[in-house]
Motif scaffolding. Structure first.
Motif, short mmCIF file in Angstrom:
data_model
loop_
_atom_site.label_atom_id
_atom_site.label_comp_id
_atom_site.label_asym_id
_atom_site.label_seq_id
_atom_site.Cartn_x
_atom_site.Cartn_y
_atom_site.Cartn_z
N LEU A 1 64.79 164.59 -48.08
CA LEU A 1 66.20 164.76 -48.49
C LEU A 1 66.40 165.08 -50.04
N ASN A 2 65.77 164.00 -50.46
CA ASN A 2 65.60 164.11 -52.12
C ASN A 2 65.11 165.36 -52.70
N ALA A 3 63.88 165.62 -52.01
CA ALA A 3 63.38 166.94 -52.30
C ALA A 3 64.04 168.15 -52.34
N LEU A 4 65.16 168.23 -51.56
CA LEU A 4 66.05 169.24 -51.53
C LEU A 4 66.81 169.50 -52.76
N ALA A 5 67.10 168.41 -53.76
CA ALA A 5 67.75 168.79 -55.08
C ALA A 5 66.69 169.59 -55.89
N SER A 6 65.40 169.35 -55.53
CA SER A 6 64.39 170.08 -56.35
C SER A 6 64.53 171.62 -56.12
N ALA A 7 64.69 171.90 -54.63
CA ALA A 7 64.87 173.16 -54.41
C ALA A 7 66.33 173.98 -55.05
N VAL A 8 67.40 172.99 -55.11
CA VAL A 8 68.57 173.62 -55.70
C VAL A 8 68.28 173.86 -57.29
N GLN A 9 67.61 172.92 -57.93
CA GLN A 9 67.40 173.24 -59.32
C GLN A 9 66.37 174.46 -59.58
N SER A 10 65.52 174.72 -58.70
CA SER A 10 64.69 176.05 -58.65
C SER A 10 65.75 177.10 -58.66
N TYR A 11 66.87 177.06 -57.82
CA TYR A 11 67.77 178.11 -57.87
C TYR A 11 68.58 177.95 -59.13
N LEU A 12 69.01 176.88 -59.48
CA LEU A 12 70.11 176.92 -60.64
C LEU A 12 69.21 177.47 -61.95
N VAL A 13 67.96 176.92 -62.17
CA VAL A 13 67.26 177.02 -63.31
C VAL A 13 66.63 178.55 -63.35
N ASP A 14 65.75 178.87 -62.00
CA ASP A 14 64.96 180.09 -62.17
C ASP A 14 65.77 181.24 -60.98
N GLY A 15 66.68 180.94 -60.79
CA GLY A 15 67.56 181.89 -59.64
C GLY A 15 66.82 182.22 -58.38
N SER A 16 66.21 181.17 -57.86
CA SER A 16 65.21 181.41 -56.68
C SER A 16 66.40 181.31 -55.60
N GLN A 17 66.64 182.57 -54.88
CA GLN A 17 67.42 182.59 -53.75
C GLN A 17 66.89 181.72 -52.31
N MET A 18 65.41 182.14 -52.35
CA MET A 18 64.77 181.55 -51.30
C MET A 18 64.79 179.90 -51.30
N HIS A 19 64.83 179.34 -52.71
CA HIS A 19 65.11 177.93 -52.45
C HIS A 19 66.38 177.32 -52.36
N LEU A 20 67.45 178.20 -52.61
CA LEU A 20 68.67 177.74 -52.17
C LEU A 20 68.81 177.82 -50.64
N ARG A 21 68.38 178.76 -49.91
CA ARG A 21 68.32 178.95 -48.57
C ARG A 21 67.69 177.82 -48.03
N ALA A 22 66.61 177.41 -48.50
CA ALA A 22 65.86 176.05 -48.11
C ALA A 22 66.65 174.94 -48.22
N ALA A 23 67.47 174.66 -49.36
CA ALA A 23 68.18 173.63 -49.55
C ALA A 23 69.44 173.61 -48.39
N ARG A 24 70.12 174.87 -48.21
CA ARG A 24 71.18 174.60 -47.40
C ARG A 24 70.75 174.60 -46.01
N ASN A 25 69.62 175.34 -45.47
CA ASN A 25 69.26 175.27 -44.21
C ASN A 25 68.81 173.60 -43.99
N GLY A 26 68.07 173.12 -44.91
CA GLY A 26 67.51 171.82 -44.67
C GLY A 26 68.63 170.88 -44.54
#
Length: 613
Positions: free
Chosen positions: A279-304
């Motif tokens: 669960l905590n790792a989802l925060a890393s996916a969100v930061q990848s979206y916020l910093v690098d703009g990665s839509q894939m990581h945002l989808r991963a965080a929301r789906n997870g």
């Protein structure tokens, strides 16, 4: 422990809090060079100093943790680092997980598990507490700890150390927060050296526990490191320092192959994984979206997160019996009610849950994340037992059919580190800023101070929610200003929910499951009155056990205490009556008493009750 009297603590804290009302401080003390993020979320986070908790259980819990960690012996905190660096190491042995122990033999004897592991979290909690209160002894303690830690930073610390990524990640956020919130100019240079020290002991990229176990290892604990949680704080280090090395390290440890990529494709890979860390790792996916703009990581965080809510969660919002995500359709959630008392890793789980829901709500503006945060607050962390002076800590919430509140067997476990962090974050979880004005997320006694259109504004919230349905918010402004105040209307809110301004019902429709935006010209002294219709409802533990249900009233999960009938009917449960701070359910000549989780002390209790078809 250095004892700090409550009178002295409250004197410093109340003076600082009073000053914060008249001259809002910035709680961010930024580096000369910071880095931009790719994405600006819909909602912004207020500074710690802008939200003041008022009298109530959240303030009591925050103050208790602040006072406790401010009183910890500094030599004791630094001892494992000094010993491993070969330096003089005065001070007490804290014991438990915190100090080296030659008898450490996992999993039979966990004393000596991860020396110094929670130091960074204690540092972080104190730095955030200083940002909230302005308490100078707190700032001074943070800066002394950084100064004392600096000479111990050496690669030697990680020799024969089972979880280098796990402990460094906490050191990382502690030093980042010491810099950002306690104004420590030495913290970032110390962090750079700490990164140099740990890197030779980290793998080339993220490892699953199975991959870590495939490498020759001294004992089973070497399989438990959590490299996949590193990116969140590496991204924060990049944003706060401007050093591109941290961004590169964040990308290096993103666990895409086994976790984020399948989650982004809506593949549920959660079953069998360690619950809190993933669960905590989802925060890393969100930061990848916020910093690098990665839509894939945002989808991963929301789906997870959706999968956790829909397939892994109890009625309290907690998840992960025995710290493990379960296979949907297996009936394991219901089966756990008779097999374990380790139902939810409470302070750690609540801390990660609050982080992820804050991120996702800021990005999406979806009030459902606030509903989830509220459930976690009232049904788990606000009922945690306090840390004792010797480091004995509350760890698991128990949802067993014969349940109780109990302390963890080991002193200074991981939950002793996340507890002060999550309670320090209560204020920043309660309100958010939008381009139009303010979003009120949590209904808690509190006061928000901010600048709107150049005017200083104060929003004071008074309530005994969730035990009473009424919430009052008073606006104070230097002059009339036009902006929006958006109220979270929970998805469970019944048709009796209503909103009035200065005693007059609003014209806007009050719909459950939204942020209700009240946009108008606000004048000094305007009052919003919100009344929430707290419906009763039943939630089954899982589809395989449809006749094991929990009763909820508004956001509160209710726990039966004392003797309970062999079965109840759904109609009887839904006819529960609230009386003098508890709830009563009548079944024939029997009456069942139910309490909320924070109300439970030493009683045996039961969350899920058997019902007739």
């Amino acid at each position: 422990m250095n004892r700090l009297s409550r009178r002295t603590f409250l004197k410093h804290s109340s003076l600082a809090a009073g000053a914060a009302l008249t001259i809002p401080r910035s709680s961010s003390l930024r580096a000369a060079t910071t880095a931009p993020a790719a994405i600006r979320p819909k909602l912004a986070q207020f500074e710690y100093a802008q939200v003041r908790l008022l009298d109530g259980p959240m303030l009591e819990q925050f103050d208790r943790n602040h006072r406790f960690f401010l009183g910890l012996d500094e030599d004791g905190l630094l001892k494992p680092f000094r010993e491993r660096a070969g330096q003089p190491a005065p001070g007490p042995v804290m014991g438990g997980w915190y100090n080296d122990n030659p008898a450490y033999d996992p999993p039979k004897n966990m004393t000596g598990y991860i020396p110094g592991h929670s130091f960074g979290q204690y540092l972080s909690g104190l730095a955030r507490a200083y940002a909230i209160t302005g308490n100078k002894p707190t700032q001074e303690k943070v800066q002394r700890l950084v100064k004392g830690f600096a000479p111990t930073v050496t690669e030697k610390f990680y020799v024969d150390y089972p979880l280098p990524a796990y402990t460094f990640d906490k050191t990382n956020i502690g030093l980042l927060d010491a810099h950002q919130f306690a104004g420590d100019s030495h913290a970032l240079p110390v962090l750079s050296r700490a990164v140099d020290a740990v890197l030779p002991h980290l793998p080339a990229g993220p490892q699953t526990r199975e991959e870590a176990c495939a490498v020759p290892h001294k004992n089973i604990s070497y399989c438990w490191d959590e490299t996949y949680t590193l990116p969140e704080n590496f991204y924060l280090a990049y944003l706060r320092s401007g050093d591109a090395r941290y961004r590169q390290l964040a990308a290096r440890f993103l666990q895409d192959k086994d976790y984020f990529t399948p989650l982004s494709q809506d593949e549920n890979v959660l079953p069998g994984l360690h619950a809190y860390s993933h669960l905590n790792a989802l925060a890393s996916a969100v930061q990848s979206y916020l910093v690098d703009g990665s839509q894939m990581h945002l989808r991963a965080a929301r789906n997870g997160f959706r999968m956790i809510q829909q397939t892994q969660s109890f009625a309290t919002g907690g998840w992960g019996p025995d710290e493990t995500f379960r296979k949907p359709g297996s009936g394991d959630m219901g089966a756990s009610l008779t097999k374990t008392h380790a139902s939810f890793e409470t302070p750690c789980g609540a801390y990660g849950h609050f982080k992820v829901t804050r991120y996702l709500m800021r990005i999406t503006g979806d009030s459902a994340y606030g509903d989830s945060m509220e459930s976690m607050l009232y049904n788990t962390i606000l009922g945690a037992k306090p840390i004792l002076e010797d480091g004995t800590s509350f760890y698991y919430a128990d949802y067993n059919n014969v349940a109780s509140k109990f302390y963890h067997q080991d002193k200074w476990p991981c939950c002793s580190g996340t507890f002060p962090q999550v309670t320090a974050d209560y204020g920043i979880s309660s309100y958010f800023q939008s381009p139009e004005g303010v979003h009120v997320n949590l209904y808690v006694p509190s006061q928000l101070t901010w600048t709107q259109n150049g005017s200083r504004c104060v929003l004071t919230q008074r309530t005994e929610y969730p035990y009473h349905p009424e919430v009052t918010l008073e606006v104070r402004t230097e002059r009339p200003e036009s902006f929006a105040i958006a109220l979270r209307i929970p998805a469970w809110a019944g048709p009796g929910t209503h909103v009035a301004i200065n005693g007059k019902a609003i014209a806007e429709e009050v719909r459950p499951g939204i942020f209700l935006s009240l946009h108008r010209t606000w004048k000094d002294g305007d009052r919003i009155e919100l009344t929430l219709d707290r419906t009763y409802r039943l939630i089954q533990v899982d589809p395989e056990h449809p006749n094991l249900v929990a009763l909820l009233h508004g956001p509160l999960s209710l726990f039966a205490v004392g003797e309970t009938p062999a079965t109840l009917s759904r109609r009887e449960l839904l006819a529960a009556q609230e009386r003098s701070g508890s709830w009563s359910v009548s079944s024939g000549s029997d009456a069942v008493t139910l309490l909320s989780y924070p109300q439970i002390k030493d009683e045996k209790y039961r969350l899920y009750l058997p019902v007739s078809v």
